[in-house]
Design a protein around this motif. Sequence first.
Motif, PDB file in Angstrom:
ATOM      1  N   TYR A 186       0.856  -1.187   0.000  1.00 55.02           N
ATOM      2  CA  TYR A 186       0.000   0.000   0.000  1.00 55.02           C
ATOM      3  C   TYR A 186       0.894   1.241   0.000  1.00 55.02           C
ATOM      4  O   TYR A 186       1.867   1.322   0.772  1.00 55.02           O
ATOM      5  N   GLU A 204      -5.615  -1.316  -3.021  1.00 59.06           N
ATOM      6  CA  GLU A 204      -6.121   0.053  -3.105  1.00 59.06           C
ATOM      7  C   GLU A 204      -6.134   0.741  -1.748  1.00 59.06           C
ATOM      8  O   GLU A 204      -5.876   1.925  -1.634  1.00 59.06           O
ATOM      9  N   LYS A 205      -6.486  -0.049  -0.706  1.00 57.16           N
ATOM     10  CA  LYS A 205      -6.644   0.580   0.618  1.00 57.16           C
ATOM     11  C   LYS A 205      -5.731  -0.086   1.640  1.00 57.16           C
ATOM     12  O   LYS A 205      -5.474  -1.293   1.563  1.00 57.16           O
TER      13      LYS A 205
END
Length: 347
Positions: A186, A204-205
Amino acid sequence: MSEETTQSAPMKIAVFGTRKYDQDSLKAANDAAGNPLEFTFIEALLDPMTTILAAGHIGVCLFVNDICDSAVLEHLHSLGVRFIALRCAGFNNVDLKAAARLGIKVARVPSYSPEAVAEFCVGMIMTVVRKYHKAYNRVREGNFLLDGLLGFNLHGKTIGIIGTGKIGLLTGRILSRGFNANVIAYDPYPNRAAAEEYGIEYVEKLDDLLGTSDIISLHCPLMESTSYIISDSTIPKMKKGVVLINTSRGGLIDTYALIRGLKSGHIAAVGLDVYERESSYFFADSSSKVIDDDTFARLLSFYNVFMTGHQAFLTTEALTNIADTTVLNLVDLQATGTCACILEASA
Ligand code: NAD
Protein backbone atom coordinates in the motif's frame (compact mmCIF):
# COMPACT_ATOMS: atom_id res chain seq x y z
CA MET A 1 48.91 35.37 -5.66
CA SER A 2 50.11 31.91 -4.64
CA GLU A 3 47.74 28.93 -4.80
CA GLU A 4 47.99 28.70 -1.02
CA THR A 5 46.60 32.19 -0.46
CA THR A 6 43.70 31.84 -2.93
CA GLN A 7 42.41 28.69 -1.24
CA SER A 8 39.38 29.41 0.95
CA ALA A 9 39.43 28.34 4.58
CA PRO A 10 37.72 25.04 5.31
CA MET A 11 34.07 25.24 6.39
CA LYS A 12 33.77 24.58 10.12
CA ILE A 13 31.19 21.89 10.76
CA ALA A 14 29.98 20.71 14.18
CA VAL A 15 29.09 17.05 13.82
CA PHE A 16 26.63 16.03 16.55
CA GLY A 17 25.85 12.55 17.82
CA THR A 18 28.97 10.96 16.36
CA ARG A 19 30.41 7.54 17.00
CA LYS A 20 33.82 6.38 15.79
CA TYR A 21 32.35 4.82 12.64
CA ASP A 22 30.81 8.20 11.65
CA GLN A 23 34.10 10.00 12.27
CA ASP A 24 36.16 7.52 10.25
CA SER A 25 33.88 7.67 7.22
CA LEU A 26 33.51 11.47 7.31
CA LYS A 27 37.27 11.96 7.63
CA ALA A 28 37.89 9.62 4.69
CA ALA A 29 35.31 11.43 2.52
CA ASN A 30 36.74 14.84 3.48
CA ASP A 31 40.30 13.66 2.69
CA ALA A 32 39.18 12.35 -0.69
CA ALA A 33 37.56 15.73 -1.47
CA GLY A 34 40.75 17.67 -0.57
CA ASN A 35 39.66 18.58 2.98
CA PRO A 36 37.14 21.35 2.24
CA LEU A 37 35.63 20.85 5.71
CA GLU A 38 36.98 21.09 9.24
CA PHE A 39 35.02 18.85 11.58
CA THR A 40 34.41 19.18 15.29
CA PHE A 41 33.14 15.78 16.38
CA ILE A 42 30.67 15.93 19.25
CA GLU A 43 29.34 12.81 20.94
CA ALA A 44 26.24 14.50 22.38
CA LEU A 45 23.05 14.82 20.40
CA LEU A 46 21.92 18.28 19.34
CA ASP A 47 19.23 19.53 21.72
CA PRO A 48 18.43 22.83 23.46
CA MET A 49 21.24 22.24 26.01
CA THR A 50 23.98 21.29 23.53
CA THR A 51 23.20 23.82 20.79
CA ILE A 52 25.85 26.18 22.18
CA LEU A 53 28.51 23.69 21.06
CA ALA A 54 27.79 24.80 17.49
CA ALA A 55 29.25 28.26 18.21
CA GLY A 56 31.95 29.16 15.71
CA HIS A 57 30.68 26.73 13.06
CA ILE A 58 28.96 27.62 9.78
CA GLY A 59 27.29 24.23 9.59
CA VAL A 60 26.03 21.39 11.73
CA CYS A 61 25.81 17.77 10.74
CA LEU A 62 23.01 15.73 12.32
CA PHE A 63 21.51 12.24 12.44
CA VAL A 64 18.09 10.78 13.20
CA ASN A 65 17.73 11.57 16.90
CA ASP A 66 19.12 15.10 17.07
CA ILE A 67 16.48 17.65 18.04
CA CYS A 68 16.27 20.48 15.55
CA ASP A 69 13.01 22.24 16.32
CA SER A 70 12.35 25.94 15.83
CA ALA A 71 13.86 26.96 19.20
CA VAL A 72 17.08 25.08 18.46
CA LEU A 73 17.15 26.54 14.95
CA GLU A 74 16.75 30.10 16.29
CA HIS A 75 19.68 29.48 18.63
CA LEU A 76 21.79 27.90 15.87
CA HIS A 77 21.06 30.90 13.64
CA SER A 78 22.11 33.35 16.38
CA LEU A 79 25.41 31.41 16.63
CA GLY A 80 26.05 31.89 12.92
CA VAL A 81 25.02 28.44 11.65
CA ARG A 82 23.75 28.64 8.08
CA PHE A 83 23.81 25.02 6.89
CA ILE A 84 22.45 21.75 8.22
CA ALA A 85 23.64 18.51 6.69
CA LEU A 86 21.60 15.50 7.72
CA ARG A 87 23.49 12.21 7.59
CA CYS A 88 20.21 10.41 6.98
CA ALA A 89 17.22 10.27 4.65
CA GLY A 90 14.43 10.98 7.16
CA PHE A 91 14.01 14.63 8.21
CA ASN A 92 11.11 14.46 10.67
CA ASN A 93 13.39 15.87 13.41
CA VAL A 94 14.04 19.18 11.60
CA ASP A 95 11.49 22.01 11.48
CA LEU A 96 11.96 22.85 7.81
CA LYS A 97 9.56 25.80 7.90
CA ALA A 98 11.52 27.42 10.72
CA ALA A 99 14.80 26.73 8.90
CA ALA A 100 13.43 28.36 5.72
CA ARG A 101 12.23 31.38 7.71
CA LEU A 102 15.71 31.79 9.19
CA GLY A 103 17.47 31.23 5.86
CA ILE A 104 19.21 28.07 7.10
CA LYS A 105 19.72 25.61 4.25
CA VAL A 106 19.02 21.96 5.03
CA ALA A 107 20.27 19.00 3.01
CA ARG A 108 19.99 15.27 3.53
CA VAL A 109 21.25 12.00 2.10
CA PRO A 110 18.14 10.75 0.31
CA SER A 111 19.50 7.39 -0.67
CA TYR A 112 22.68 6.00 0.82
CA SER A 113 21.97 2.32 0.65
CA PRO A 114 18.37 1.17 0.51
CA GLU A 115 19.84 -2.34 0.13
CA ALA A 116 21.37 -2.07 3.63
CA VAL A 117 17.95 -1.49 5.23
CA ALA A 118 16.03 -3.89 2.98
CA GLU A 119 18.49 -6.74 3.61
CA PHE A 120 18.45 -6.07 7.36
CA CYS A 121 14.66 -6.03 7.31
CA VAL A 122 14.48 -9.42 5.62
CA GLY A 123 16.99 -10.72 8.19
CA MET A 124 14.74 -9.36 10.92
CA ILE A 125 11.71 -11.11 9.44
CA MET A 126 13.67 -14.38 9.35
CA THR A 127 14.92 -13.88 12.91
CA VAL A 128 11.46 -13.25 14.29
CA VAL A 129 9.75 -15.99 12.29
CA ARG A 130 12.46 -18.68 12.68
CA LYS A 131 13.70 -17.53 16.12
CA TYR A 132 17.44 -17.32 15.36
CA HIS A 133 17.95 -15.11 18.41
CA LYS A 134 16.53 -17.71 20.78
CA ALA A 135 18.40 -20.56 19.12
CA TYR A 136 21.70 -18.65 19.36
CA ASN A 137 21.39 -18.16 23.12
CA ARG A 138 20.12 -21.67 23.69
CA VAL A 139 22.87 -23.45 21.78
CA ARG A 140 25.60 -21.39 23.48
CA GLU A 141 24.28 -22.68 26.80
CA GLY A 142 24.32 -26.28 25.59
CA ASN A 143 20.53 -26.53 25.20
CA PHE A 144 19.75 -28.20 21.90
CA LEU A 145 16.02 -28.64 22.45
CA LEU A 146 13.85 -27.41 19.58
CA ASP A 147 10.73 -26.85 21.68
CA GLY A 148 9.55 -23.26 21.33
CA LEU A 149 11.50 -22.69 18.11
CA LEU A 150 8.70 -23.61 15.71
CA GLY A 151 8.52 -21.20 12.77
CA PHE A 152 6.70 -21.01 9.46
CA ASN A 153 7.73 -20.82 5.80
CA LEU A 154 7.76 -17.44 4.05
CA HIS A 155 7.09 -19.24 0.79
CA GLY A 156 3.48 -18.68 -0.14
CA LYS A 157 2.74 -16.31 2.78
CA THR A 158 1.24 -12.88 2.20
CA ILE A 159 3.61 -10.10 3.19
CA GLY A 160 2.32 -6.53 3.25
CA ILE A 161 4.67 -3.62 2.59
CA ILE A 162 3.46 -0.21 3.77
CA GLY A 163 5.35 2.40 1.75
CA THR A 164 6.98 1.46 -1.53
CA GLY A 165 9.82 3.94 -1.82
CA LYS A 166 13.37 2.77 -2.31
CA ILE A 167 13.54 0.51 0.75
CA GLY A 168 10.00 -0.88 0.60
CA LEU A 169 10.38 -1.85 -3.05
CA LEU A 170 13.73 -3.60 -2.48
CA THR A 171 12.38 -5.43 0.57
CA GLY A 172 9.39 -6.55 -1.48
CA ARG A 173 11.65 -7.69 -4.31
CA ILE A 174 13.78 -9.89 -2.03
CA LEU A 175 10.68 -11.43 -0.46
CA SER A 176 8.88 -11.96 -3.74
CA ARG A 177 11.78 -13.05 -5.94
CA GLY A 178 13.83 -14.77 -3.24
CA PHE A 179 11.19 -16.45 -1.10
CA ASN A 180 8.29 -16.67 -3.54
CA ALA A 181 6.09 -14.93 -1.00
CA ASN A 182 2.91 -13.19 -2.11
CA VAL A 183 4.01 -9.58 -1.63
CA ILE A 184 1.32 -6.90 -1.53
CA ALA A 185 1.80 -3.19 -0.92
CA TYR A 186 0.00 0.00 0.00
CA ASP A 187 1.28 3.45 -0.93
CA PRO A 188 -0.76 6.57 -1.74
CA TYR A 189 1.87 7.30 -4.42
CA PRO A 190 2.42 3.88 -6.00
CA ASN A 191 5.34 3.06 -8.26
CA ARG A 192 3.49 0.59 -10.48
CA ALA A 193 6.26 -0.10 -12.98
CA ALA A 194 8.86 -1.08 -10.35
CA ALA A 195 6.31 -3.02 -8.33
CA GLU A 196 5.33 -5.06 -11.36
CA GLU A 197 8.97 -5.75 -12.21
CA TYR A 198 9.67 -6.89 -8.63
CA GLY A 199 6.55 -9.06 -8.28
CA ILE A 200 4.73 -6.75 -5.86
CA GLU A 201 0.99 -6.20 -6.14
CA TYR A 202 -0.67 -3.00 -4.92
CA VAL A 203 -3.87 -3.00 -2.90
CA GLU A 204 -6.12 0.05 -3.10
CA LYS A 205 -6.64 0.58 0.62
CA LEU A 206 -4.47 0.16 3.69
CA ASP A 207 -7.27 -1.91 5.25
CA ASP A 208 -6.96 -4.46 2.41
CA LEU A 209 -3.29 -4.95 3.30
CA LEU A 210 -3.96 -5.07 7.04
CA GLY A 211 -6.68 -7.70 6.66
CA THR A 212 -4.76 -10.12 4.43
CA SER A 213 -1.08 -9.96 5.46
CA ASP A 214 0.63 -12.65 7.55
CA ILE A 215 3.58 -10.30 7.97
CA ILE A 216 3.42 -6.48 7.79
CA SER A 217 6.56 -4.40 7.25
CA LEU A 218 6.64 -0.61 7.61
CA HIS A 219 8.59 1.47 5.09
CA CYS A 220 6.84 4.84 4.98
CA PRO A 221 8.41 8.00 6.42
CA LEU A 222 7.23 9.49 9.70
CA MET A 223 4.96 12.43 8.90
CA GLU A 224 1.78 13.84 10.38
CA SER A 225 -0.26 11.55 8.12
CA THR A 226 1.70 8.40 9.06
CA SER A 227 2.22 9.06 12.77
CA TYR A 228 0.75 6.07 14.70
CA ILE A 229 -0.32 4.40 11.46
CA ILE A 230 -0.21 1.27 13.67
CA SER A 231 -2.62 1.97 16.50
CA ASP A 232 -5.67 0.72 18.39
CA SER A 233 -7.72 1.48 15.28
CA THR A 234 -5.52 -0.43 12.79
CA ILE A 235 -4.29 -3.43 14.85
CA PRO A 236 -7.77 -5.04 15.16
CA LYS A 237 -7.99 -4.94 11.33
CA MET A 238 -4.91 -7.19 11.08
CA LYS A 239 -5.09 -10.99 10.91
CA LYS A 240 -4.88 -12.67 14.30
CA GLY A 241 -1.30 -13.95 14.65
CA VAL A 242 0.22 -11.26 12.42
CA VAL A 243 3.96 -10.57 12.56
CA LEU A 244 4.86 -6.86 12.55
CA ILE A 245 8.22 -5.43 11.48
CA ASN A 246 9.34 -1.80 11.78
CA THR A 247 12.70 -0.72 10.36
CA SER A 248 11.39 2.75 9.46
CA ARG A 249 10.64 5.17 12.31
CA GLY A 250 9.41 4.46 15.84
CA GLY A 251 6.65 7.06 15.69
CA LEU A 252 4.78 5.00 13.12
CA ILE A 253 3.65 2.72 15.95
CA ASP A 254 1.64 3.64 19.04
CA THR A 255 3.64 1.50 21.47
CA TYR A 256 0.79 1.27 24.02
CA ALA A 257 -1.45 -0.16 21.30
CA LEU A 258 1.32 -2.53 20.23
CA ILE A 259 1.69 -3.80 23.80
CA ARG A 260 -2.08 -4.33 24.01
CA GLY A 261 -1.93 -6.25 20.72
CA LEU A 262 0.92 -8.44 22.03
CA LYS A 263 -0.81 -9.09 25.36
CA SER A 264 -4.04 -10.14 23.67
CA GLY A 265 -2.12 -12.42 21.29
CA HIS A 266 -3.54 -10.61 18.26
CA ILE A 267 0.05 -9.82 17.28
CA ALA A 268 2.16 -13.01 17.33
CA ALA A 269 5.62 -11.46 17.11
CA VAL A 270 7.34 -8.16 16.47
CA GLY A 271 10.69 -7.07 15.03
CA LEU A 272 11.69 -3.49 15.75
CA ASP A 273 14.80 -1.56 14.75
CA VAL A 274 13.25 1.69 15.94
CA TYR A 275 11.22 2.91 18.91
CA GLU A 276 9.20 6.10 19.26
CA ARG A 277 11.26 7.43 22.19
CA GLU A 278 14.54 5.78 21.18
CA SER A 279 16.65 8.94 21.47
CA SER A 280 17.11 8.49 25.24
CA TYR A 281 18.79 5.11 24.76
CA PHE A 282 19.87 4.34 21.23
CA PHE A 283 23.39 4.91 19.90
CA ALA A 284 24.73 4.85 23.45
CA ASP A 285 25.73 2.19 25.95
CA SER A 286 22.82 2.21 28.37
CA SER A 287 23.76 -1.15 29.93
CA SER A 288 24.53 0.33 33.34
CA LYS A 289 21.51 2.62 33.29
CA VAL A 290 18.07 1.82 34.68
CA ILE A 291 15.54 2.01 31.88
CA ASP A 292 13.11 4.60 33.21
CA ASP A 293 10.76 4.41 30.24
CA ASP A 294 8.36 1.74 31.51
CA THR A 295 6.77 1.28 28.09
CA PHE A 296 10.15 0.57 26.52
CA ALA A 297 11.05 -1.81 29.37
CA ARG A 298 7.73 -3.64 28.94
CA LEU A 299 8.32 -3.95 25.21
CA LEU A 300 11.78 -5.44 25.79
CA SER A 301 10.32 -7.95 28.24
CA PHE A 302 8.16 -9.80 25.68
CA TYR A 303 9.54 -13.17 24.61
CA ASN A 304 8.18 -12.55 21.11
CA VAL A 305 9.65 -9.07 20.56
CA PHE A 306 13.04 -8.85 18.86
CA MET A 307 14.67 -5.45 18.96
CA THR A 308 17.80 -3.82 17.55
CA GLY A 309 19.05 -0.27 18.16
CA HIS A 310 18.45 1.51 14.84
CA GLN A 311 21.07 -0.59 13.12
CA ALA A 312 19.48 -1.35 9.76
CA PHE A 313 21.52 1.29 7.89
CA LEU A 314 24.87 0.24 9.35
CA THR A 315 26.94 -1.19 6.52
CA THR A 316 30.31 -0.08 5.17
CA GLU A 317 28.69 0.84 1.87
CA ALA A 318 26.03 2.97 3.55
CA LEU A 319 28.51 4.85 5.76
CA THR A 320 30.72 5.62 2.76
CA ASN A 321 27.77 6.91 0.74
CA ILE A 322 26.47 8.97 3.67
CA ALA A 323 29.87 10.61 4.20
CA ASP A 324 30.52 11.29 0.50
CA THR A 325 27.08 12.87 -0.01
CA THR A 326 27.32 14.89 3.22
CA VAL A 327 30.68 16.42 2.22
CA LEU A 328 29.38 17.18 -1.28
CA ASN A 329 26.15 18.71 0.09
CA LEU A 330 28.05 21.08 2.37
CA VAL A 331 30.60 22.10 -0.27
CA ASP A 332 27.83 22.78 -2.81
CA LEU A 333 25.68 24.65 -0.30
CA GLN A 334 28.49 27.04 0.51
CA ALA A 335 29.61 27.48 -3.10
CA THR A 336 26.19 27.86 -4.75
CA GLY A 337 23.60 28.24 -1.98
CA THR A 338 21.99 24.99 -2.98
CA CYS A 339 22.77 21.34 -3.62
CA ALA A 340 21.22 18.30 -5.27
CA CYS A 341 19.89 16.99 -1.94
CA ILE A 342 18.45 20.22 -0.53
CA LEU A 343 15.21 19.98 1.47
CA GLU A 344 12.52 22.56 0.84
CA ALA A 345 10.00 23.53 3.52
CA SER A 346 7.13 22.02 1.56
CA ALA A 347 8.92 18.65 1.15
P1 NAD B 1 11.24 6.89 0.31
O1 NAD B 1 10.99 8.34 0.48
O2 NAD B 1 11.98 6.40 -0.90
O3 NAD B 1 9.83 6.10 0.34
C1 NAD B 1 8.81 6.34 1.26
C2 NAD B 1 7.52 5.87 0.63
O4 NAD B 1 6.47 5.95 1.61
C3 NAD B 1 7.07 6.71 -0.58
O5 NAD B 1 6.82 5.88 -1.70
C4 NAD B 1 5.78 7.37 -0.09
O6 NAD B 1 4.83 7.57 -1.13
C5 NAD B 1 5.31 6.35 0.92
N1 NAD B 1 4.27 6.85 1.82
C6 NAD B 1 4.04 8.13 2.21
N2 NAD B 1 2.94 8.17 2.99
C7 NAD B 1 2.47 6.91 3.08
C8 NAD B 1 1.36 6.31 3.73
N3 NAD B 1 0.48 7.04 4.45
N4 NAD B 1 1.17 4.99 3.60
C9 NAD B 1 2.03 4.24 2.86
N5 NAD B 1 3.10 4.74 2.22
C10 NAD B 1 3.32 6.06 2.34
O7 NAD B 1 11.95 6.40 1.63
P2 NAD B 1 12.94 5.16 1.81
O8 NAD B 1 14.33 5.56 1.46
O9 NAD B 1 12.35 3.96 1.21
O10 NAD B 1 12.93 5.04 3.41
C11 NAD B 1 11.75 4.70 4.10
C12 NAD B 1 11.94 5.04 5.57
O11 NAD B 1 12.92 4.15 6.13
C13 NAD B 1 12.54 6.43 5.81
O12 NAD B 1 11.55 7.41 5.88
C14 NAD B 1 13.24 6.27 7.13
O13 NAD B 1 12.34 6.69 8.14
C15 NAD B 1 13.48 4.78 7.25
N6 NAD B 1 14.91 4.42 7.32
C16 NAD B 1 15.33 3.68 8.37
C17 NAD B 1 16.66 3.30 8.46
C18 NAD B 1 17.18 2.45 9.61
O14 NAD B 1 18.40 2.37 9.80
N7 NAD B 1 16.33 1.79 10.37
C19 NAD B 1 17.57 3.71 7.48
C20 NAD B 1 17.09 4.47 6.40
C21 NAD B 1 15.75 4.83 6.33
